[in-house]
Design a protein around this motif. Structure first.
Motif, short mmCIF file in Angstrom:
data_model
loop_
_atom_site.label_atom_id
_atom_site.label_comp_id
_atom_site.label_asym_id
_atom_site.label_seq_id
_atom_site.Cartn_x
_atom_site.Cartn_y
_atom_site.Cartn_z
N PRO A 1 5.20 4.33 -10.54
CA PRO A 1 5.31 4.72 -9.13
C PRO A 1 4.10 5.46 -8.57
O PRO A 1 4.22 6.22 -7.63
N SER B 1 -0.56 5.15 -8.36
CA SER B 1 -1.74 4.34 -8.62
C SER B 1 -2.30 4.64 -10.00
O SER B 1 -2.37 5.79 -10.41
N ARG C 1 12.41 6.81 -11.25
CA ARG C 1 11.46 6.20 -10.31
C ARG C 1 10.85 4.93 -10.88
O ARG C 1 10.63 3.96 -10.15
N ASN D 1 12.29 2.81 -12.78
CA ASN D 1 13.30 1.78 -12.60
C ASN D 1 13.45 1.38 -11.15
O ASN D 1 13.59 0.20 -10.83
N GLN D 2 13.42 2.36 -10.23
CA GLN D 2 13.55 2.06 -8.80
C GLN D 2 12.38 1.21 -8.31
O GLN D 2 12.57 0.26 -7.55
N GLU D 3 11.18 1.57 -8.71
CA GLU D 3 9.97 0.88 -8.24
C GLU D 3 9.68 -0.40 -9.01
O GLU D 3 8.84 -1.19 -8.61
N GLN D 4 10.36 -0.57 -10.15
CA GLN D 4 10.10 -1.70 -11.03
C GLN D 4 8.64 -1.72 -11.47
O GLN D 4 7.99 -2.76 -11.56
#
Length: 92
Positions: free
Chosen positions: A47, A49, A39, A41-44
């Motif tokens: 993921p 707050s 996640r 990596n996906q969200e950069q």
């Protein structure tokens, strides 16, 4: 795809609590950590707050005070256009 070993230290109680929660969810600690990295990596980015819920800062106190003043003068529902018109009028 080559794999790599990642190690880190944590308190025993934290590890045990985490494993107990993950067990109820049908996950293992390694699978959860892999999901977290995926996640990330996906969200950069993180993921979720990472804000502090500190309402004791000067800025938050000032906003709270401004909100109370706006409610007191019955102007808390003004639109941006109405606010700008008030500012323009005050500057004349």
């Amino acid at each position: 795809m080559a794999s790599t070993l990642i190690q880190f230290r944590t308190e025993d109680t934290e590890k045990i609590k985490s494993i107990q929660i993950l067990d109820k969810l049908g996950l293992t600690l390694p699978s959860y950590l892999k999901m977290c990295m995926s996640r990330l990596n996906q969200e950069q980015g993180i993921p979720f707050s990472m804000k502090l819920n500190n309402t004791d800062t000067p800025g938050i106190k000032a906003l709270d005070k401004a909100g109370k003043i706006a409610e007191e003068y019955n102007i808390s529902n003004m639109s941006l256009d109405e606010i700008n018109a008030e500012i323009s009028e005050a500057r004349k």
